[in-house]
Design an enzyme around this catalytic site. Sequence first.
Site, PDB file in Angstrom:
ATOM      1  N   ASP A 295      -7.443   4.682  12.307  1.00 17.70           N
ATOM      2  CA  ASP A 295      -6.081   5.196  12.179  1.00 17.70           C
ATOM      3  C   ASP A 295      -6.006   6.509  11.399  1.00 17.70           C
ATOM      4  O   ASP A 295      -5.225   7.391  11.721  1.00 17.70           O
ATOM      5  CB  ASP A 295      -5.169   4.132  11.563  1.00 17.70           C
ATOM      6  CG  ASP A 295      -4.864   3.021  12.570  1.00 17.70           C
ATOM      7  OD1 ASP A 295      -4.826   3.326  13.775  1.00 17.70           O
ATOM      8  OD2 ASP A 295      -4.687   1.865  12.154  1.00 17.70           O
TER       9      ASP A 295
ATOM     10  N   ASP B 227       0.817  -1.222   0.000  1.00 17.84           N
ATOM     11  CA  ASP B 227       0.000   0.000   0.000  1.00 17.84           C
ATOM     12  C   ASP B 227       0.845   1.264   0.000  1.00 17.84           C
ATOM     13  O   ASP B 227       0.659   2.153  -0.822  1.00 17.84           O
ATOM     14  CB  ASP B 227      -0.915   0.036   1.235  1.00 17.84           C
ATOM     15  CG  ASP B 227      -2.199  -0.753   1.007  1.00 17.84           C
ATOM     16  OD1 ASP B 227      -2.416  -1.232  -0.117  1.00 17.84           O
ATOM     17  OD2 ASP B 227      -2.969  -0.884   1.982  1.00 17.84           O
TER      18      ASP B 227
ATOM     19  N   ARG C 105       0.258   5.726  16.892  1.00 14.80           N
ATOM     20  CA  ARG C 105       0.026   6.745  15.855  1.00 14.80           C
ATOM     21  C   ARG C 105       0.553   8.138  16.213  1.00 14.80           C
ATOM     22  O   ARG C 105       1.212   8.777  15.400  1.00 14.80           O
ATOM     23  CB  ARG C 105      -1.463   6.816  15.463  1.00 14.80           C
ATOM     24  CG  ARG C 105      -2.049   5.501  14.954  1.00 14.80           C
ATOM     25  CD  ARG C 105      -1.200   4.853  13.900  1.00 14.80           C
ATOM     26  NE  ARG C 105      -1.814   3.643  13.354  1.00 14.80           N
ATOM     27  CZ  ARG C 105      -1.146   2.533  13.058  1.00 14.80           C
ATOM     28  NH1 ARG C 105       0.156   2.461  13.249  1.00 14.80           N
ATOM     29  NH2 ARG C 105      -1.758   1.487  12.550  1.00 14.80           N
TER      30      ARG C 105
ATOM     31  N   SER D 281      -5.578  -8.069   7.817  1.00 11.27           N
ATOM     32  CA  SER D 281      -4.926  -6.776   7.976  1.00 11.27           C
ATOM     33  C   SER D 281      -4.303  -6.773   9.369  1.00 11.27           C
ATOM     34  O   SER D 281      -4.990  -6.987  10.372  1.00 11.27           O
ATOM     35  CB  SER D 281      -5.962  -5.663   7.841  1.00 11.27           C
ATOM     36  OG  SER D 281      -5.402  -4.456   8.317  1.00 11.27           O
TER      37      SER D 281
HETATM   38  N1  ARG Z   1      -8.987  -1.696  15.830  1.00  8.26           N
HETATM   39  C1  ARG Z   1      -7.718  -1.358  16.357  1.00  8.26           C
HETATM   40  C2  ARG Z   1      -7.612   0.115  16.595  1.00  8.26           C
HETATM   41  O1  ARG Z   1      -8.401   0.848  16.047  1.00  8.26           O
HETATM   42  C3  ARG Z   1      -6.600  -1.896  15.516  1.00  8.26           C
HETATM   43  C4  ARG Z   1      -6.407  -1.296  14.180  1.00  8.26           C
HETATM   44  C5  ARG Z   1      -5.223  -1.913  13.538  1.00  8.26           C
HETATM   45  N2  ARG Z   1      -5.037  -1.635  12.160  1.00  8.26           N
HETATM   46  C6  ARG Z   1      -4.928  -2.619  11.241  1.00  8.26           C
HETATM   47  N3  ARG Z   1      -4.619  -2.261  10.046  1.00  8.26           N
HETATM   48  N4  ARG Z   1      -5.128  -3.869  11.510  1.00  8.26           N
HETATM   49  O2  ARG Z   1      -6.778   0.558  17.313  1.00  8.26           O
END
Ligand code: ARG
Length: 443
Positions: free
Chosen positions: A126, A16, A97, A178
């Site tokens: 994210d 990506d 993040r 993912s």
């Molecule tokens: N749901 C979790 C959060 O919002 C994990 C997100 C992780 N991202 C991923 N691409 N799997 O913090």
Amino acid sequence: MSGKEKVILAYSGGLDTSVCIKWLQEKYDLDVICVAGDLGQDHDGLEQIKAKALASGAIDCLVVDMREDFANEYLTSAMAANAMYENKYPLVSALSRPLIVKHLVDAAHAYGAKYIAHGCTGKGNDQVRFESSLAMLDPNMEVIAPVRDWDLTCREDEMAWAEEHGIEVPTTKASPYSIDDNLWGRAIECGVLEDPWAEPPADIYTMTVGPEVAPDEPTYVEIGFSSGIPCSLDGKKMPYLDIIYAMNEIAGKNGYGRIDMVENRLVGVKSRECYEVPGALALIQAHKALEDLCLERSVLHFKLGIEQAWAEQVYNGLWFSPLKEALDAFLADTQQCVTGTVRLKFYKGSCTVVGRKSAYSLYDFGLATYDASDEFDHDLANGFIQLHSLPCKVWAKNRQAMGAKMAQFSKVASTADEFTGQGSAVVAEAEDVTQTAANAVLN
Ligand code: ARG
């Protein structure tokens, strides 16, 4: 340098973000500078990631080992907050993040870049975290979110576009999941996990073994804390970062630390998520046990609400917000005396606190014991209970006195529903009932 405007891209080395590099060049005519961070995730090596960024067309790629800062600035606050979104998820991705964004902003200032880009989709948390953190660190910076905006709707389109543009695409079949991981754990979603009834297949896990294959003997570990931060393991002083690594290993080996949940994303979607958080869960559990021993009751109880507010702020991408900062100040104050040792027992998928001690312990044996050395004044209990229950006792007496009248009142009320024309008579009767209630209390 080309004289083009510059963009700083949060780069992971995956397909990506590699496609993002070319996309930003083609669609926006920008020079792309990548930032790749090591947060303790599974990766092929930072130099390899850098080489890939340059091969994909970036004019530069900064590689930053963020692990110490992540542990010492982010995971210390998370520990003070016993941070768990919806009481279950220790915020693995949410915590990383803001730190990444900090580095993106630093790079943007160093390179004089006008834009910052990330590879998040338009459906997750994210993107909110990246852009909200950015809004607070540099309100003038502009964001580009290629993955959210591009028209490469499926993986095949994306791979074809990548191949056309000379980007190396993975030869192995892409994982159906993912995944986002770092020191604090691993988040796994998509694929078969999108059916909340389907049991997670064993192959999604890499940090933990299944409890059924964990050792048949228990493992004991002693975690030392200093002002709320883990500082030793089995009596040996160690940096927090190393303790996290060690605990991931020990807990994971014993089959502890898996979470399977349906969670509420900020963007309004419920999603089924699986996590592996062996070290994080074990350390939070130990920390809570020490707080039980060292924090005065009302502080401990009040803190539970603060913890939840803190987790929500961080989950929702508001790490740099003034509210989160104020909550941190409260939490830091509570941690001053959270110093001591907790003993954990791991056994086939479980982690149990089996001992705790502290010089600041508020546990008083003389007050707690049922044996002959009891110092608790039992006579005080009698008067205490009478005053403690007095308001509710007054209420109960009233209800008792009113019992018959209330039954009658509900009959009156249903009659009123049927014959609304007789409303005023009903109101008069209701007032009569109220008066009787008042008298009952006065007597
Ligand atoms: N749901 C979790 C959060 O919002 C994990 C997100 C992780 N991202 C991923 N691409 N799997 O913090």
